[in-house]
Design an enzyme around this catalytic site. Sequence first.
Site, PDB file in Angstrom:
ATOM      1  N   THR A  71     -49.688  -5.213 -26.146  1.00 35.30           N
ATOM      2  CA  THR A  71     -48.721  -4.340 -25.245  1.00 35.30           C
ATOM      3  C   THR A  71     -48.361  -5.253 -23.796  1.00 35.30           C
ATOM      4  O   THR A  71     -47.265  -5.623 -23.396  1.00 35.30           O
ATOM      5  CB  THR A  71     -49.345  -3.234 -24.826  1.00 35.30           C
ATOM      6  OG1 THR A  71     -49.327  -2.546 -25.977  1.00 35.30           O
ATOM      7  CG2 THR A  71     -48.590  -2.475 -23.924  1.00 35.30           C
ATOM      8  N   GLN A 178     -48.496  -8.129 -35.392  1.00 37.40           N
ATOM      9  CA  GLN A 178     -49.016  -7.603 -36.952  1.00 37.40           C
ATOM     10  C   GLN A 178     -49.111  -8.938 -37.710  1.00 37.40           C
ATOM     11  O   GLN A 178     -49.538  -8.772 -38.988  1.00 37.40           O
ATOM     12  CB  GLN A 178     -47.929  -6.670 -37.575  1.00 37.40           C
ATOM     13  CG  GLN A 178     -47.839  -5.340 -36.958  1.00 37.40           C
ATOM     14  CD  GLN A 178     -49.226  -4.604 -37.045  1.00 37.40           C
ATOM     15  OE1 GLN A 178     -49.977  -4.958 -38.180  1.00 37.40           O
ATOM     16  NE2 GLN A 178     -49.699  -3.752 -36.440  1.00 37.40           N
ATOM     17  N   HIS A 200     -57.521  -7.136 -32.031  1.00 40.54           N
ATOM     18  CA  HIS A 200     -57.997  -6.182 -32.985  1.00 40.54           C
ATOM     19  C   HIS A 200     -57.352  -6.037 -34.417  1.00 40.54           C
ATOM     20  O   HIS A 200     -57.649  -5.165 -35.023  1.00 40.54           O
ATOM     21  CB  HIS A 200     -58.190  -4.540 -32.126  1.00 40.54           C
ATOM     22  CG  HIS A 200     -56.781  -4.042 -31.658  1.00 40.54           C
ATOM     23  ND1 HIS A 200     -56.502  -2.883 -32.410  1.00 40.54           N
ATOM     24  CD2 HIS A 200     -55.820  -4.575 -30.896  1.00 40.54           C
ATOM     25  CE1 HIS A 200     -55.546  -2.438 -31.759  1.00 40.54           C
ATOM     26  NE2 HIS A 200     -54.874  -3.339 -30.952  1.00 40.54           N
ATOM     27  N   THR A 236     -60.188 -10.779 -13.051  1.00 43.24           N
ATOM     28  CA  THR A 236     -61.454 -11.426 -13.677  1.00 43.24           C
ATOM     29  C   THR A 236     -61.179 -11.173 -15.265  1.00 43.24           C
ATOM     30  O   THR A 236     -60.889 -10.184 -15.585  1.00 43.24           O
ATOM     31  CB  THR A 236     -62.770 -10.752 -13.318  1.00 43.24           C
ATOM     32  OG1 THR A 236     -62.829 -10.902 -12.004  1.00 43.24           O
ATOM     33  CG2 THR A 236     -63.934 -11.314 -13.836  1.00 43.24           C
ATOM     34  N   CYS A 329     -49.867   5.094 -31.648  1.00 44.02           N
ATOM     35  CA  CYS A 329     -49.584   5.873 -30.273  1.00 44.02           C
ATOM     36  C   CYS A 329     -48.616   7.022 -31.169  1.00 44.02           C
ATOM     37  O   CYS A 329     -48.617   8.185 -30.517  1.00 44.02           O
ATOM     38  CB  CYS A 329     -48.498   5.305 -29.402  1.00 44.02           C
ATOM     39  SG  CYS A 329     -47.271   4.508 -30.214  1.00 44.02           S
TER      40      CYS A 329
END
Length: 380
Positions: A71, A178, A200, A236, A329
């Site tokens: 995102t 994807q 992920h 950071t 979502c």
Amino acid sequence: MKVYFDNAATTAMDDRVIEAMLPYMKTHFGNPSSVHSHGREVRTAIEKARKKVAELLNASPSEIFFTSGGTEADNTALVSGIESHGITHAITCPLEHHAVLHTLEVLEKKGKIKLSLLDVNEKGEIHLNQVEELLKANPTSLISLMHANNEVGNLNDINAIGELSKAHGAFFHSDTVQTMGHYVHDLKTLAVDAIVAGGHKFHGPKGSGFLFVRKDKKIHPFIHGGAQERNMRGGTENVIGIIGIAKALELAYEDMSGHQAQIEKIKRHFIETLNKELPGVEFNGLSSDMDKSLYTVLNVSLPPSPTNRGMLLFNLDIEGISASGGSACSSGATVGSHVLRALNHNPERDSVRFSFSRFNTLEDVDYAVGKLKDLYLVEA
Ligand SMILES: Cc1ncc(COP(=O)(O)O)c(C=O)c1O
């Protein structure tokens, strides 16, 4: 039995990724911006990870920027790409992920761009001649078209789109969340200006990602702050995320064709057994076309059923099967999918996205099809 078929939402981490990350939680805890040895050793690890990612993608380390995920990488490419290159018009498609659609809609609302949405047919296909016509009419354009759709799996020919973009001097961003780690992206030859990744989705950690921006299409920072990421992203660094995503990508590339063959077998078996066992089953978009869709996604449309209407994901969950109705979502059964809506999907039919990884087996498929039969054929 528990079956996880929601790998397009997120994947289980590979143990080898966790092993690679552990020392950066325990012993190597320094801030990479610190000049002392604790900081320097972590800085070195980050630059090693960047070099590894760049090597795998055939890019230069200076073109890779680590982010908090897909995102943020999409937002950076779109907002900063448009701003940095004086772009006044954007072309996208109604099937894009909200990370792209909502970002461009906000820019349009603020009066920064005019937004053109491509037409799609009932299979979700776009036509490149429409892209070309729009490029001809709008000389300073950005194109944002995903490599593979996260809900129905449709693949776009991003090289062909990129060549069109190049010919018209446009900026081409592709949401590759994807496909990263599932297909080879050779950035020396692939005609894209910016692509993105979320760790992920390929057995890396959540909250990790990166953005590739081609050297000759440099953009300004999106997040302002310290000088991290060569002044491109203040804050950071998520050190463990960076170590993890680089390791996950390395493992993905180690045996990509082996993983692909294994997962394709699972998807093919799913299509064949569903067609055989469940009369009236259909597939959304191009997801049952093995050549034109992502091998990790199968979007199934089930015949109208009063007992399952709106309850299908819940009923599957009770049987230990985790699947999804769309993007992460909107995976709650009640929130409609903007992708299926754009494909004019019959609201009488329930749809479910099954998405696969190398941790799935053919037995998982047989279990899921057996449960779908129980849920649907009792009524017949
Ligand atoms: C196509 C696509 N783009 C962007 C994202 C967002 O990625 P992240 O969760 O890493 O922010 C996703 C995740 O579902 C996705 O599937």
